[in-house]
Design a protein around this motif. Structure first.
Motif, PDB file in Angstrom:
ATOM      1  N   PRO A 405     -19.129 -22.286  -3.053  1.00  0.00           N
ATOM      2  CA  PRO A 405     -17.937 -21.801  -3.750  1.00  0.00           C
ATOM      3  C   PRO A 405     -16.759 -21.739  -2.788  1.00  0.00           C
ATOM      4  CG  PRO A 405     -19.468 -20.005  -3.318  1.00  0.00           C
ATOM      5  CD  PRO A 405     -20.183 -21.267  -2.960  1.00  0.00           C
ATOM      6  N   THR A 406     -15.559 -21.878  -3.311  1.00  0.00           N
ATOM      7  CA  THR A 406     -14.379 -22.021  -2.443  1.00  0.00           C
ATOM      8  C   THR A 406     -13.414 -20.847  -2.589  1.00  0.00           C
ATOM      9  OG1 THR A 406     -13.301 -23.285  -4.185  1.00  0.00           O
ATOM     10  CG2 THR A 406     -14.490 -24.535  -2.512  1.00  0.00           C
ATOM     11  N   LEU A 407     -13.937 -19.642  -2.729  1.00  0.00           N
ATOM     12  CA  LEU A 407     -13.076 -18.495  -3.001  1.00  0.00           C
ATOM     13  C   LEU A 407     -12.998 -17.517  -1.837  1.00  0.00           C
ATOM     14  CD1 LEU A 407     -14.291 -17.734  -6.629  1.00  0.00           C
ATOM     15  CD2 LEU A 407     -12.302 -19.064  -5.928  1.00  0.00           C
ATOM     16  N   ARG A 408     -13.359 -17.946  -0.645  1.00  0.00           N
ATOM     17  CA  ARG A 408     -13.400 -17.019   0.484  1.00  0.00           C
ATOM     18  C   ARG A 408     -12.006 -16.851   1.073  1.00  0.00           C
ATOM     19  NH1 ARG A 408     -17.517 -19.917  -0.018  1.00  0.00           N
ATOM     20  NH2 ARG A 408     -16.843 -21.593   1.363  1.00  0.00           N
ATOM     21  N   LEU A 409     -11.146 -16.206   0.299  1.00  0.00           N
ATOM     22  CA  LEU A 409      -9.763 -15.984   0.704  1.00  0.00           C
ATOM     23  C   LEU A 409      -9.583 -14.522   1.104  1.00  0.00           C
ATOM     24  CD1 LEU A 409      -8.009 -17.828  -2.263  1.00  0.00           C
ATOM     25  CD2 LEU A 409      -8.810 -18.799  -0.099  1.00  0.00           C
ATOM     26  N   ILE A 410      -8.979 -14.307   2.251  1.00  0.00           N
ATOM     27  CA  ILE A 410      -8.666 -12.948   2.686  1.00  0.00           C
ATOM     28  C   ILE A 410      -7.235 -12.669   2.253  1.00  0.00           C
ATOM     29  CG2 ILE A 410      -8.464 -11.388   4.649  1.00  0.00           C
ATOM     30  CD1 ILE A 410     -10.469 -13.203   6.121  1.00  0.00           C
ATOM     31  N   ILE A 411      -7.087 -11.932   1.166  1.00  0.00           N
ATOM     32  CA  ILE A 411      -5.766 -11.661   0.605  1.00  0.00           C
ATOM     33  C   ILE A 411      -5.551 -10.154   0.619  1.00  0.00           C
ATOM     34  CG2 ILE A 411      -4.285 -11.860  -1.424  1.00  0.00           C
ATOM     35  CD1 ILE A 411      -5.955 -14.291  -2.242  1.00  0.00           C
ATOM     36  N   ARG A 412      -4.523  -9.730   1.332  1.00  0.00           N
ATOM     37  CA  ARG A 412      -4.247  -8.307   1.440  1.00  0.00           C
ATOM     38  C   ARG A 412      -2.866  -7.993   0.884  1.00  0.00           C
ATOM     39  NH1 ARG A 412      -5.879  -8.955   7.563  1.00  0.00           N
ATOM     40  NH2 ARG A 412      -4.910 -10.923   6.968  1.00  0.00           N
ATOM     41  N   PRO A 413      -2.715  -6.873   0.177  1.00  0.00           N
ATOM     42  CA  PRO A 413      -1.414  -6.526  -0.387  1.00  0.00           C
ATOM     43  C   PRO A 413      -0.352  -6.376   0.690  1.00  0.00           C
ATOM     44  CG  PRO A 413      -3.153  -5.129  -1.285  1.00  0.00           C
ATOM     45  CD  PRO A 413      -3.739  -5.893  -0.146  1.00  0.00           C
ATOM     46  N   ALA A 414       0.857  -6.834   0.392  1.00  0.00           N
ATOM     47  CA  ALA A 414       1.950  -6.714   1.358  1.00  0.00           C
ATOM     48  C   ALA A 414       2.336  -5.279   1.608  1.00  0.00           C
ATOM     49  CB  ALA A 414       3.164  -7.513   0.872  1.00  0.00           C
ATOM     50  N   THR A 415       1.965  -4.371   0.693  1.00  0.00           N
ATOM     51  CA  THR A 415       2.314  -2.963   0.846  1.00  0.00           C
ATOM     52  C   THR A 415       1.452  -2.265   1.881  1.00  0.00           C
ATOM     53  OG1 THR A 415       0.832  -2.456  -1.000  1.00  0.00           O
ATOM     54  CG2 THR A 415       3.168  -2.719  -1.502  1.00  0.00           C
ATOM     55  N   ASP A 416       0.369  -2.918   2.333  1.00  0.00           N
ATOM     56  CA  ASP A 416      -0.471  -2.329   3.364  1.00  0.00           C
ATOM     57  C   ASP A 416       0.354  -2.248   4.642  1.00  0.00           C
ATOM     58  OD1 ASP A 416      -2.312  -1.626   5.258  1.00  0.00           O
ATOM     59  OD2 ASP A 416      -3.907  -2.917   4.480  1.00  0.00           O
ATOM     60  N   PRO A 417       0.636  -1.040   5.163  1.00  0.00           N
ATOM     61  CA  PRO A 417       1.501  -0.919   6.335  1.00  0.00           C
ATOM     62  C   PRO A 417       0.882  -1.521   7.590  1.00  0.00           C
ATOM     63  CG  PRO A 417       0.478   1.183   5.818  1.00  0.00           C
ATOM     64  CD  PRO A 417       0.162   0.249   4.687  1.00  0.00           C
ATOM     65  N   ASN A 418      -0.439  -1.658   7.598  1.00  0.00           N
ATOM     66  CA  ASN A 418      -1.099  -2.190   8.787  1.00  0.00           C
ATOM     67  C   ASN A 418      -2.290  -3.033   8.357  1.00  0.00           C
ATOM     68  OD1 ASN A 418      -2.007  -2.749  11.319  1.00  0.00           O
ATOM     69  ND2 ASN A 418      -2.719  -0.672  11.786  1.00  0.00           N
ATOM     70  N   PRO A 419      -2.066  -4.241   7.868  1.00  0.00           N
ATOM     71  CA  PRO A 419      -3.145  -5.044   7.288  1.00  0.00           C
ATOM     72  C   PRO A 419      -4.212  -5.449   8.293  1.00  0.00           C
ATOM     73  CG  PRO A 419      -1.155  -6.353   7.521  1.00  0.00           C
ATOM     74  CD  PRO A 419      -0.763  -4.947   7.840  1.00  0.00           C
ATOM     75  N   ASN A 420      -3.907  -5.350   9.599  1.00  0.00           N
ATOM     76  CA  ASN A 420      -4.879  -5.760  10.599  1.00  0.00           C
ATOM     77  C   ASN A 420      -5.678  -4.597  11.170  1.00  0.00           C
ATOM     78  OD1 ASN A 420      -4.225  -8.561  10.624  1.00  0.00           O
ATOM     79  ND2 ASN A 420      -2.322  -8.035  11.674  1.00  0.00           N
ATOM     80  N   LYS A 421      -5.486  -3.405  10.606  1.00  0.00           N
ATOM     81  CA  LYS A 421      -6.208  -2.252  11.128  1.00  0.00           C
ATOM     82  C   LYS A 421      -7.700  -2.407  10.871  1.00  0.00           C
ATOM     83  CE  LYS A 421      -5.569   0.498   6.909  1.00  0.00           C
ATOM     84  NZ  LYS A 421      -4.915   1.653   6.321  1.00  0.00           N
ATOM     85  N   GLU A 422      -8.488  -1.831  11.746  1.00  0.00           N
ATOM     86  CA  GLU A 422      -9.933  -1.894  11.613  1.00  0.00           C
ATOM     87  C   GLU A 422     -10.441  -0.577  11.048  1.00  0.00           C
ATOM     88  OE1 GLU A 422     -11.776  -2.932  15.252  1.00  0.00           O
ATOM     89  OE2 GLU A 422     -10.531  -4.688  15.614  1.00  0.00           O
ATOM     90  N   ARG A 423     -11.538  -0.665  10.325  1.00  0.00           N
ATOM     91  CA  ARG A 423     -12.166   0.541   9.787  1.00  0.00           C
ATOM     92  C   ARG A 423     -12.681   1.378  10.948  1.00  0.00           C
ATOM     93  NH1 ARG A 423     -13.673   0.763   4.520  1.00  0.00           N
ATOM     94  NH2 ARG A 423     -15.425   2.098   5.036  1.00  0.00           N
TER      95      ARG A 423
END
Length: 424
Positions: A405-423
């Motif tokens: 399947p070809t749906l492995r897209l990492i899409i994050r909302p632009a409203t996330d103030p820090n999209p690269n933060k780690e858990r």
């Protein structure tokens, strides 16, 4: 007659569809989302196997040909039985009949750390968040120069050995076999990092012995580490703590066990029973109320002779209750006798892996390829909209044939103030 329905899941939607042809009722659906979705396939969204649009459909599109149907987007804040109104975060609505079909939410059994750090999968938003989390962790692993955090990033612990946990474990194991090896050549042992933890002695506890044995056999063959008779007790410092003392290092604890009914503020305490479910009579009327009904996972009904301890919280119960209540409201209007609810158990199914499924019907059980085909057919029929059924059928066919399947897209909302933060 004004009918307000809170919750557009299986119960609420089937109630509305069954009552919509009666123009004497003006029906308003209240839901925090503007779409209906199909929860049994959320795990396939979370594992990048199908698109969210395959299992969802806008309410307003659904209602556009019915003059007596309206949609109100909002979350329930309070029921006011004394004046026949409900308060939502987007306004107040009045009703002659109120139908509560809010369903359930994830139950963390009081474990605050698990609630804060685990990954639930009850909504489309949560499924997409889980997809992003797993894909991001894979990207982190292939960039790592040091291996101190490798196991924690790769290990995936699924808590719950019911249908959701089993189906999710099987899907992730197959992704590791067919896709991870090709797209992440730096990761050689993805499957060995999957853990399925269940507090009971068997997987698929409510199903037959045939189904339980088959599920464990297939998952172990796929490389899943199955841990039985052990419950998750805590999740601290990146480690899942089990009741038998074992610890599993992971940054991905998927919570697929335990639900509790959503709270309905405004109703008397005596109408609420275990699991926060609402006590109802044989017609799904909430105890002590004259015009308020509860359906599906939210209600607790003991009047069915075959289920004196209440019905299982399953989609079929919700669907059947919704359809019957629609008929009974019409009968009330016409002063016909009402029909009490009795659940018709049509069986249960679970898919384990590609071409592997189990099915328990009322009189017999079966497994294997035929069960897998039946599972596919049954899960396409309830989807709303012809386009959704065709899209899903094509997506499944293509994905199963190609194993890619070809749906492995990492899409994050632009409203996330820090999209690269780690858990943490």
């Amino acid at each position: 007659m004004k009918v307000v329905v809170v919750g557009g899941g299986f119960a609420g939607l089937n109630f509305i569809k069954s009552l919509a042809s009666n123009k004497q009722f003006e029906i308003t659906l209240v839901d925090k989302n503007n779409y209906h979705f199909f929860p049994p396939l959320l795990y396939q969204v979370a594992t990048s196997f199908i698109e969210p649009s395959n299992i969802s459909y806008p309410f307003r599109r659904m209602f556009q040909t019915k003059d007596n149907l309206r949609f109100h987007m909002g979350s329930l804040l309070k029921v006011n039985p004394e004046n026949n109104t409900i308060d939502t975060d987007t306004g107040t609505l009045s009703y002659d009949y109120l139908v509560l079909a809010l369903g359930t939410q994830t139950n963390y059994f009081g474990m605050e750390s698990v609630q804060q750090k685990s990954l639930p999968m009850k909504t489309i938003d949560e499924a997409l968040s889980l997809r992003n989390h797993l894909l991001l962790n894979m990207e982190k692993v292939v960039r790592m120069q040091h291996t101190s955090r490798r196991d924690g990033l790769l290990n995936v612990v699924i808590a719950g050995g019911g249908a959701t946990g089993v189906e999710l474990a099987g899907m992730l194991a197959e992704l590791g076999s067919y896709i991870a090896a090709k797209e992440y050549p730096e990761i050689k042992d993805f499957r060995s990092h999957l853990y399925l933890v269940n507090s009971g002695p068997v997987l698929l506890g409510p199903m037959s012995g045939t189904a339980q044995i088959e599920a464990e056999k297939v998952l172990r063959k796929l490389g899943v580490n199955i841990v039985l008779n052990a419950a998750v007790k805590d999740y601290i410092n990146g480690k899942v703590i089990l009741s038998d003392g074992r610890e599993i290092e992971t940054e991905s604890l998927i919570w697929a066990t335990g639900v509790i009914a959503r709270e309905v503020p405004g109703l008397p305490a005596e109408a609420v029973t275990r699991g926060r479910r609402l006590l109802v009579d044989e017609y799904n009327k909430v105890m002590g109320q004259s015009n308020i009904y509860a359906l599906g996972d939210l209600c607790f009904q003991t009047t069915d002779p075959n289920y004196p301890e209440g019905h299982p919280q399953l989609a079929q119960v919700a669907i059947q209750q919704g359809k019957l209540l629609a008929k009974n409201l019409t009968h009330i209007q016409r002063k016909y006798p009402l029909k009490p609810f009795k659940y018709n158990d049509k069986g249960s199914m679970a898919i384990i892996a590609k071409y592997k499924a189990v099915a328990d019907l009322p009189k017999f059980s079966f497994k294997g390829f035929f069960a897998w085909l039946v599972w596919l057919f049954i899960h396409i029929i309830p989807l709303v909209g012809f386009r959704n059924k065709m899209k899903l059928a094509f997506s499944w066919m293509w994905s199963f044939i190609t194993n890619n399947p070809t749906l492995r897209l990492i899409i994050r909302p632009a409203t996330d103030p820090n999209p690269n933060k780690e858990r943490q």
